[in-house]
Design a protein around this motif. Structure first.
Motif, PDB file in Angstrom:
ATOM      1  N   THR A  75     -28.912 -18.348  14.494  1.00 16.41           N
ATOM      2  CA  THR A  75     -27.779 -18.347  13.583  1.00 16.41           C
ATOM      3  C   THR A  75     -26.790 -17.258  13.988  1.00 16.41           C
ATOM      4  O   THR A  75     -27.176 -16.114  14.221  1.00 16.41           O
ATOM      5  N   LEU A  76     -25.529 -17.639  14.077  1.00 19.60           N
ATOM      6  CA  LEU A  76     -24.481 -16.680  14.416  1.00 19.60           C
ATOM      7  C   LEU A  76     -23.883 -16.081  13.141  1.00 19.60           C
ATOM      8  O   LEU A  76     -23.794 -16.748  12.108  1.00 19.60           O
ATOM      9  N   LEU A  77     -23.463 -14.835  13.238  1.00 24.87           N
ATOM     10  CA  LEU A  77     -22.864 -14.126  12.114  1.00 24.87           C
ATOM     11  C   LEU A  77     -21.454 -13.697  12.467  1.00 24.87           C
ATOM     12  O   LEU A  77     -21.148 -13.429  13.631  1.00 24.87           O
ATOM     13  N   ARG A  78     -20.616 -13.596  11.456  1.00 29.85           N
ATOM     14  CA  ARG A  78     -19.252 -13.103  11.661  1.00 29.85           C
ATOM     15  C   ARG A  78     -18.802 -12.371  10.406  1.00 29.85           C
ATOM     16  O   ARG A  78     -19.395 -12.516   9.330  1.00 29.85           O
ATOM     17  N   ILE A  79     -17.731 -11.583  10.552  1.00 26.18           N
ATOM     18  CA  ILE A  79     -17.114 -10.942   9.393  1.00 26.18           C
ATOM     19  C   ILE A  79     -16.280 -11.984   8.647  1.00 26.18           C
ATOM     20  O   ILE A  79     -15.586 -12.801   9.266  1.00 26.18           O
ATOM     21  N   VAL A  80     -16.340 -11.962   7.332  1.00 22.02           N
ATOM     22  CA  VAL A  80     -15.553 -12.883   6.507  1.00 22.02           C
ATOM     23  C   VAL A  80     -14.081 -12.480   6.600  1.00 22.02           C
ATOM     24  O   VAL A  80     -13.712 -11.379   6.182  1.00 22.02           O
ATOM     25  N   PRO A  81     -13.215 -13.335   7.158  1.00 19.28           N
ATOM     26  CA  PRO A  81     -11.805 -12.932   7.351  1.00 19.28           C
ATOM     27  C   PRO A  81     -11.101 -12.565   6.055  1.00 19.28           C
ATOM     28  O   PRO A  81     -10.236 -11.690   6.036  1.00 19.28           O
ATOM     29  N   GLY A  82     -11.460 -13.236   4.954  1.00 18.39           N
ATOM     30  CA  GLY A  82     -10.771 -13.004   3.696  1.00 18.39           C
ATOM     31  C   GLY A  82     -11.385 -11.932   2.822  1.00 18.39           C
ATOM     32  O   GLY A  82     -11.012 -11.801   1.648  1.00 18.39           O
ATOM     33  N   CYS A  83     -12.292 -11.126   3.385  1.00 21.17           N
ATOM     34  CA  CYS A  83     -12.948 -10.108   2.548  1.00 21.17           C
ATOM     35  C   CYS A  83     -12.058  -8.891   2.329  1.00 21.17           C
ATOM     36  O   CYS A  83     -12.430  -7.961   1.607  1.00 21.17           O
ATOM     37  N   GLY A  84     -10.906  -8.871   2.942  1.00 14.60           N
ATOM     38  CA  GLY A  84      -9.974  -7.770   2.731  1.00 14.60           C
ATOM     39  C   GLY A  84      -8.626  -8.108   3.337  1.00 14.60           C
ATOM     40  O   GLY A  84      -8.515  -8.998   4.195  1.00 14.60           O
ATOM     41  N   ARG A  85      -7.602  -7.422   2.856  1.00 17.45           N
ATOM     42  CA  ARG A  85      -6.257  -7.610   3.397  1.00 17.45           C
ATOM     43  C   ARG A  85      -5.699  -6.255   3.834  1.00 17.45           C
ATOM     44  O   ARG A  85      -6.077  -5.205   3.305  1.00 17.45           O
ATOM     45  N   LEU A  86      -4.809  -6.317   4.814  1.00 15.49           N
ATOM     46  CA  LEU A  86      -4.206  -5.115   5.392  1.00 15.49           C
ATOM     47  C   LEU A  86      -2.694  -5.272   5.388  1.00 15.49           C
ATOM     48  O   LEU A  86      -2.177  -6.381   5.544  1.00 15.49           O
ATOM     49  N   ILE A  87      -1.983  -4.167   5.229  1.00 10.53           N
ATOM     50  CA  ILE A  87      -0.530  -4.185   5.372  1.00 10.53           C
ATOM     51  C   ILE A  87      -0.149  -3.268   6.523  1.00 10.53           C
ATOM     52  O   ILE A  87      -0.633  -2.133   6.605  1.00 10.53           O
ATOM     53  N   GLY A  88       0.675  -3.781   7.422  1.00  7.73           N
ATOM     54  CA  GLY A  88       1.217  -2.989   8.517  1.00  7.73           C
ATOM     55  C   GLY A  88       2.725  -2.882   8.370  1.00  7.73           C
ATOM     56  O   GLY A  88       3.391  -3.888   8.080  1.00  7.73           O
ATOM     57  N   VAL A  89       3.255  -1.674   8.536  1.00  4.07           N
ATOM     58  CA  VAL A  89       4.695  -1.430   8.393  1.00  4.07           C
ATOM     59  C   VAL A  89       5.192  -0.723   9.648  1.00  4.07           C
ATOM     60  O   VAL A  89       4.629   0.290  10.065  1.00  4.07           O
ATOM     61  N   ASP A  90       6.238  -1.264  10.240  1.00  9.17           N
ATOM     62  CA  ASP A  90       6.895  -0.628  11.386  1.00  9.17           C
ATOM     63  C   ASP A  90       8.258  -0.131  10.920  1.00  9.17           C
ATOM     64  O   ASP A  90       9.162  -0.918  10.641  1.00  9.17           O
ATOM     65  N   VAL A  91       8.390   1.204  10.796  1.00 13.37           N
ATOM     66  CA  VAL A  91       9.678   1.793  10.433  1.00 13.37           C
ATOM     67  C   VAL A  91      10.411   2.100  11.730  1.00 13.37           C
ATOM     68  O   VAL A  91      10.143   3.109  12.397  1.00 13.37           O
ATOM     69  N   GLY A  92      11.286   1.202  12.136  1.00 20.98           N
ATOM     70  CA  GLY A  92      12.075   1.404  13.343  1.00 20.98           C
ATOM     71  C   GLY A  92      13.402   2.056  13.014  1.00 20.98           C
ATOM     72  O   GLY A  92      13.706   2.347  11.852  1.00 20.98           O
ATOM     73  N   GLU A  93      14.214   2.250  14.025  1.00 22.08           N
ATOM     74  CA  GLU A  93      15.503   2.902  13.803  1.00 22.08           C
ATOM     75  C   GLU A  93      16.564   1.931  13.303  1.00 22.08           C
ATOM     76  O   GLU A  93      17.568   2.346  12.732  1.00 22.08           O
ATOM     77  N   THR A  94      16.332   0.621  13.493  1.00 22.24           N
ATOM     78  CA  THR A  94      17.330  -0.358  13.074  1.00 22.24           C
ATOM     79  C   THR A  94      16.806  -1.352  12.040  1.00 22.24           C
ATOM     80  O   THR A  94      17.582  -2.137  11.503  1.00 22.24           O
ATOM     81  N   ARG A  95      15.490  -1.325  11.765  1.00 23.70           N
ATOM     82  CA  ARG A  95      14.947  -2.226  10.754  1.00 23.70           C
ATOM     83  C   ARG A  95      13.528  -1.806  10.393  1.00 23.70           C
ATOM     84  O   ARG A  95      12.845  -1.089  11.119  1.00 23.70           O
ATOM     85  N   ILE A  96      13.086  -2.282   9.233  1.00 28.91           N
ATOM     86  CA  ILE A  96      11.709  -2.094   8.773  1.00 28.91           C
ATOM     87  C   ILE A  96      11.047  -3.463   8.765  1.00 28.91           C
ATOM     88  O   ILE A  96      11.595  -4.425   8.208  1.00 28.91           O
ATOM     89  N   ARG A  97       9.887  -3.561   9.383  1.00 32.37           N
ATOM     90  CA  ARG A  97       9.127  -4.813   9.370  1.00 32.37           C
ATOM     91  C   ARG A  97       7.824  -4.573   8.611  1.00 32.37           C
ATOM     92  O   ARG A  97       7.126  -3.581   8.862  1.00 32.37           O
ATOM     93  N   VAL A  98       7.487  -5.485   7.687  1.00 29.26           N
ATOM     94  CA  VAL A  98       6.270  -5.379   6.878  1.00 29.26           C
ATOM     95  C   VAL A  98       5.486  -6.671   7.031  1.00 29.26           C
ATOM     96  O   VAL A  98       6.048  -7.774   6.882  1.00 29.26           O
ATOM     97  N   GLU A  99       4.181  -6.560   7.317  1.00 27.45           N
ATOM     98  CA  GLU A  99       3.322  -7.734   7.433  1.00 27.45           C
ATOM     99  C   GLU A  99       2.074  -7.558   6.591  1.00 27.45           C
ATOM    100  O   GLU A  99       1.517  -6.453   6.507  1.00 27.45           O
ATOM    101  N   LEU A 100       1.644  -8.650   5.968  1.00 30.40           N
ATOM    102  CA  LEU A 100       0.360  -8.728   5.278  1.00 30.40           C
ATOM    103  C   LEU A 100      -0.572  -9.567   6.140  1.00 30.40           C
ATOM    104  O   LEU A 100      -0.214 -10.672   6.559  1.00 30.40           O
ATOM    105  N   LEU A 101      -1.760  -9.030   6.427  1.00 28.78           N
ATOM    106  CA  LEU A 101      -2.706  -9.715   7.315  1.00 28.78           C
ATOM    107  C   LEU A 101      -4.089  -9.743   6.673  1.00 28.78           C
ATOM    108  O   LEU A 101      -4.429  -8.870   5.860  1.00 28.78           O
ATOM    109  N   ASP A 102      -4.881 -10.750   7.049  1.00 34.90           N
ATOM    110  CA  ASP A 102      -6.277 -10.708   6.635  1.00 34.90           C
ATOM    111  C   ASP A 102      -7.065  -9.915   7.672  1.00 34.90           C
ATOM    112  O   ASP A 102      -6.498  -9.360   8.622  1.00 34.90           O
TER     113      ASP A 102
END
Length: 430
Positions: A75-102
């Motif tokens: 039997t193979l095991l894996r981490i449950v992708p939906g067991c948590g969420r992450l937010i990544g923010v890139d504060v650049g000099e010309t724009r801010i990018r925000v992503e929500l990821l599992d």
């Protein structure tokens, strides 16, 4: 009292075992229990106990089976992708990018905010970040799971203090900006949600080392080439990588004035902003009103036209070639100092300039570097695209999730100082 082994409690050992198993499954899974034991150095009984604990916490699940030689399917095991969420923010000099990821780093929602960071009040930047965070959380409501943290990549030096992260971004007019405390007030997330703020080059470096062109080596330099330039040095664990202000290395005594105020910095010659300034000064004509990315694309097209029969613009071509030499010289210092196996070039400008530009950089590098370390290093483009800083920012709370053994973060507690603290403070007042 919990028992101790070599100064560690049983609780510490259990957390370390959970951490090791989660990381193994995350980076190398799916895997069977039989494979996990030798990979992380635990007995089959310990593996079964840790897997059962993680499965009960909703972190690990079965992911099919594979045939085994002479026995039952494994039997193979894996981490449950939906067991948590992450937010990544890139504060650049010309724009801010925000992503929500599992947890598998699948994008669930994203948004961008235009920005002119230079001299922008921290309160205004915090409001933009906060509105972006709430927008992606609203858009990602269909994807349940606890928010494990918010990672933020910023330009400049980040100092971690008792009051939170403080940003020293000299090139954008930020002097000791208390970004974390201001952001906490603006964002109003639950107190269990941590903010992880670090230099953008470091977040790029962690992303490329974990998932991109840095996999397979523990000794690399990752260069962020955007409006300015920075670098991340990795020697060992990517989570312990450090950002260096490579863009403010002096490459020319009494040279051009850099945005930081000093003379002759690499960034005064090699950042996208400086590249475009030098082109304008030499008579180049970027599109009127264009943003930096569009203007740099126009400069590259002027130097290396795509249309058959169109003659390259000599000025643009000369400046790009000179920039490649400056970068080659700047990289030689990193190669001589740290002797990396790989140098990876990322950031929106580095990727836009592309392989043709990198070929020129490689040609100039041996002119300035010592022969032995330069003979062992490869110089490559990053593989994660222009969003790598955002993804890398999300890996900051992911690394903390691993370090906790997958357990949820705890709300900060008030720590009562020892009795002598108050007594001596009372004496000092007299």
């Amino acid at each position: 009292m919990a028992g101790r082994r070599g100064g560690r409690t049983v609780h510490d050992l259990r957390r370390e075992n959970r951490t090791a198993l989660l990381q193994q499954l995350y980076f190398n899974g799916p895997m069977s229990r039989n494979e996990l034991g030798p990979a992380i150095g635990l007995s089959s009984g310990s593996i079964s106990n840790v897997v059962a604990e993680l499965a009960a916490d909703g972190l690990v699940e079965e992911a099919g089976s594979v045939e085994s030689e002479g026995g039952r399917p494994r039997t193979l095991l894996r981490i449950v992708p939906g067991c948590g969420r992450l937010i990544g923010v890139d504060v650049g000099e010309t724009r801010i990018r925000v992503e929500l990821l599992d947890l598998s780093l699948t994008e669930l929602a994203r948004t961008e905010r235009p920005l002119d960071l230079k001299g922008h009040p921290v309160e205004g930047v915090a409001e933009l970040i906060a509105s972006g965070i709430h927008e992606v959380l609203d858009a990602g409501r269909a994807h349940p799971g606890p928010l494990l943290g918010v990672g933020i990549g910023v330009p400049g030096i980040v100092a971690h203090t008792a009051e939170g992260a403080v940003v020293h971004g000299q090139t954008v007019g930020w002097a000791a900006v208390p970004l974390e405390s201001v952001l906490r007030r603006a964002c109003q997330l639950p107190p269990t949600v941590d903010y992880f703020i670090d230099n953008g080059a470091r977040t790029l470096g962690q992303a490329e080392m974990w998932f991109g062109a840095g996999r397979g080596t523990q000794n690399a330099v990752v260069v962020l080439f955007g409006s300015g330039v920075g670098a991340c040095v990795v020697t060992g664990d990517a989570a312990q990588a450090r950002a260096v202000e490579w863009g403010h290395l002096t490459v020319r005594v009494r040279g051009r004035r850099c945005r930081c105020g000093a003379l002759g910095c690499l960034e005064a010659y090699a950042g996208a902003e400086a590249l475009l300034d030098r082109w304008r000064e030499a008579g180049g004509r970027p599109p009127v009103g264009a943003d930096e990315e569009t203007a740099l694309a126009a400069m590259m097209d002027a130097a290396h036209p795509r249309e058959p029969g169109r003659v390259p613009e000599p000025t643009a071509l000369a400046i790009i070639e000179e920039t490649a030499e400056y970068l080659g010289a700047g990289l030689s210092d990193l190669v001589n100092l740290f002797q990396p196996d790989r140098v990876l070039v990322g950031g929106w400008a580095g990727l836009q300039l592309g392989e043709r530009f990198l070929t020129s950089v490689r040609r100039h590098l041996p002119t300035y570097a010592l022969s032995y370390p330069v003979s062992r290093v490869s110089v490559e483009l990053g593989r994660l695209g222009p969003d790598a800083v955002t993804v890398g920012a999300a890996t900051l709370p992911l690394a903390a999730f691993f370090a906790r053994g997958g357990r949820p973060p705890e709300a900060p507690r008030e720590v009562e100082p020892p009795a002598w603290h108050g007594a001596l403070r009372g004496r000092a007042l007299h």
